[in-house]
Scaffold this active site. Structure first.
Site, short mmCIF file in Angstrom:
data_model
loop_
_atom_site.label_atom_id
_atom_site.label_comp_id
_atom_site.label_asym_id
_atom_site.label_seq_id
_atom_site.Cartn_x
_atom_site.Cartn_y
_atom_site.Cartn_z
N SER A 33 0.86 -1.20 0.00
CA SER A 33 0.00 0.00 0.00
C SER A 33 0.89 1.24 0.00
CB SER A 33 -0.88 0.03 1.25
OG SER A 33 -1.56 1.26 1.36
N TYR A 69 -2.31 -0.06 10.26
CA TYR A 69 -2.40 -0.53 8.87
C TYR A 69 -1.08 -0.26 8.14
CZ TYR A 69 -3.96 -0.80 4.02
OH TYR A 69 -4.09 -1.12 2.68
N1 LIG Z 1 -8.69 -0.10 -1.64
C1 LIG Z 1 -7.61 0.62 -1.38
O1 LIG Z 1 -7.65 1.87 -1.38
C2 LIG Z 1 -6.30 -0.05 -1.13
C3 LIG Z 1 -5.13 0.72 -1.16
C4 LIG Z 1 -3.91 0.12 -0.92
C5 LIG Z 1 -3.84 -1.24 -0.66
N2 LIG Z 1 -4.98 -1.97 -0.62
C6 LIG Z 1 -4.85 -3.40 -0.32
O2 LIG Z 1 -5.42 -4.15 -1.36
C7 LIG Z 1 -5.81 -5.43 -0.86
C8 LIG Z 1 -7.22 -5.72 -1.33
O3 LIG Z 1 -8.12 -4.81 -0.73
P1 LIG Z 1 -9.40 -4.23 -1.49
O4 LIG Z 1 -9.29 -2.78 -1.51
O5 LIG Z 1 -9.61 -4.96 -2.76
O6 LIG Z 1 -10.55 -4.57 -0.43
P2 LIG Z 1 -11.68 -5.69 -0.41
O7 LIG Z 1 -12.58 -5.57 -1.58
O8 LIG Z 1 -12.27 -5.64 0.94
O9 LIG Z 1 -10.84 -7.04 -0.57
C9 LIG Z 1 -10.19 -7.65 0.49
C10 LIG Z 1 -10.15 -9.13 0.19
O10 LIG Z 1 -9.41 -9.79 1.20
C11 LIG Z 1 -10.15 -10.89 1.65
N3 LIG Z 1 -9.76 -11.21 3.02
C12 LIG Z 1 -9.75 -10.40 4.10
N4 LIG Z 1 -9.31 -11.06 5.18
C13 LIG Z 1 -9.03 -12.33 4.76
C14 LIG Z 1 -8.55 -13.49 5.39
N5 LIG Z 1 -8.26 -13.52 6.71
N6 LIG Z 1 -8.37 -14.60 4.66
C15 LIG Z 1 -8.66 -14.61 3.34
N7 LIG Z 1 -9.13 -13.54 2.68
C16 LIG Z 1 -9.31 -12.42 3.39
C17 LIG Z 1 -11.61 -10.50 1.48
O11 LIG Z 1 -12.42 -11.64 1.30
P3 LIG Z 1 -13.28 -12.40 2.39
O12 LIG Z 1 -13.89 -11.37 3.30
O13 LIG Z 1 -14.27 -13.14 1.54
O14 LIG Z 1 -12.32 -13.31 3.07
C18 LIG Z 1 -11.53 -9.76 0.15
O15 LIG Z 1 -11.59 -10.66 -0.92
C19 LIG Z 1 -5.65 -5.36 0.65
O16 LIG Z 1 -4.44 -5.97 1.03
C20 LIG Z 1 -5.59 -3.86 0.92
O17 LIG Z 1 -4.88 -3.56 2.10
C21 LIG Z 1 -6.21 -1.43 -0.85
#
Ligand SMILES: NC(=O)c1ccc[n+]([C@@H]2O[C@H](COP(=O)([O-])OP(=O)(O)OC[C@H]3O[C@@H](n4cnc5c(N)ncnc54)[C@H](OP(=O)(O)O)[C@@H]3O)[C@@H](O)[C@H]2O)c1
Length: 245
Positions: free
Chosen positions: A142, A155
């Site tokens: 991130s 985070y």
């Molecule tokens: N959106 C942003 O602005 C942003 C920015 C920088 C980095 N990121 C990173 O990008 C990644 C994806 O996030 P996103 O934005 O796409 O959010 P999201 O739509 O909430 O996706 C998160 C995913 O992680 C899964 N997950 C969470 N805890 C888990 C666990 N213990 N075991 C297995 N799966 C798990 C969730 O699925 P289930 O709930 O079905 O398990 C979901 O598929 C994350 O690492 C986040 O920190 C996001």
């Protein structure tokens, strides 16, 4: 195996957001996808969408905090498709809050999902990659690891750990493996503000709706790293909306 066509790619956190977009994008380009996440219904829906478009995908219910679940994910890739070319460690939680709120379960969840979860993926995939003498770790970090903004310290700390672990793994990986850190900025997903306190969540969602980029932007960055020729390792990609300070 150069390019994306035919590669076997396992993705954690593939039930929504960046993981889902990456699965769809890579499947469209001919990769065979093994999706992992906890919500089975959402995983099934992503698998159905990919297969309806002629792609190949299988879902595995995985909690990345559990070592044996990651092993089941990589075993499924090998059993179904004969190999594993890429592990995208993307599962994450953005339940951020000020320290005074004492949301310690959320702190624990960020530590176990981002750090233990990543290590569980390395533990499961590394022996497979060593056996094959090829493989690619793509870890989703991130921009929070580059600029710490309150109230995102826990985070940001866990994403800094992702950055450090990725660099250490790269140094130890040798000539056969590739290791990439993809660090997204604000991305329009359901995960923004999810699990955060109401005030913080509202502010994050407001900012997301103003400036966030689509998850397909991160999917393209991941695809870029994967499609490089063997022997070329893209170390880090930072991809953020132009409007993000
Ligand atoms: N959106 C942003 O602005 C942003 C920015 C920088 C980095 N990121 C990173 O990008 C990644 C994806 O996030 P996103 O934005 O796409 O959010 P999201 O739509 O909430 O996706 C998160 C995913 O992680 C899964 N997950 C969470 N805890 C888990 C666990 N213990 N075991 C297995 N799966 C798990 C969730 O699925 P289930 O709930 O079905 O398990 C979901 O598929 C994350 O690492 C986040 O920190 C996001």
């Amino acid at each position: 195996m150069p390019g994306i066509q035919g590669k076997v790619v396992a993705i954690t956190g593939a039930s929504s957001g960046i993981g889902e977009a990456t699965a769809a994008h890579l499947a469209e380009r001919g990769a065979r996808i093994v999706l992992g996440a906890r919500r089975e219904d959402r995983l099934d829906a992503v698998v159905d969408r990919i297969t309806a478009r002629g792609g190949t995908a299988v879902g595995v219910v995985v909690d990345v905090t559990r070592r044996e679940d990651l092993r089941r994910l990589t075993d499924t890739a090998v059993e179904r498709f004969g190999r594993l070319d890429v592990l995208v460690s993307n599962a994450g939680t953005m339940a951020v809050s000020p320290f005074d709120d004492l949301r310690q379960d959320d702190w624990d969840a960020m530590v176990s999902t981002h750090i233990t979860g990543l290590l569980n993926g390395i533990g499961a995939a590394l022996p497979v990659f060593r056996r094959q003498r090829s493989g690619h770790f793509v870890n989703v970090g991130s921009t929070a690891a580059h600029v710490v903004k309150s109230p995102q310290a826990v985070y940001a700390a866990t994403k800094t750990a992702v950055k450090v672990l990725t660099e250490g793994l790269r140094q130890e990986s040798g000539p056969d493996l590739r290791v990439t850190l993809v660090s997204p900025g604000f991305t329009h997903t359901e995960g923004v503000g999810k699990g955060a306190g109401p005030e913080v969540a509202a502010a994050m969602i407001r900012q997301r709706d103003e400036i966030a980029m689509p998850p397909s932007a991160v999917a393209s960055a991941i695809a870029y790293a994967i499609e490089q020729p063997d022997g070329v390792d893209v170390g880090e990609i930072v991809v953020r909306p132009t409007a993000q300070a």
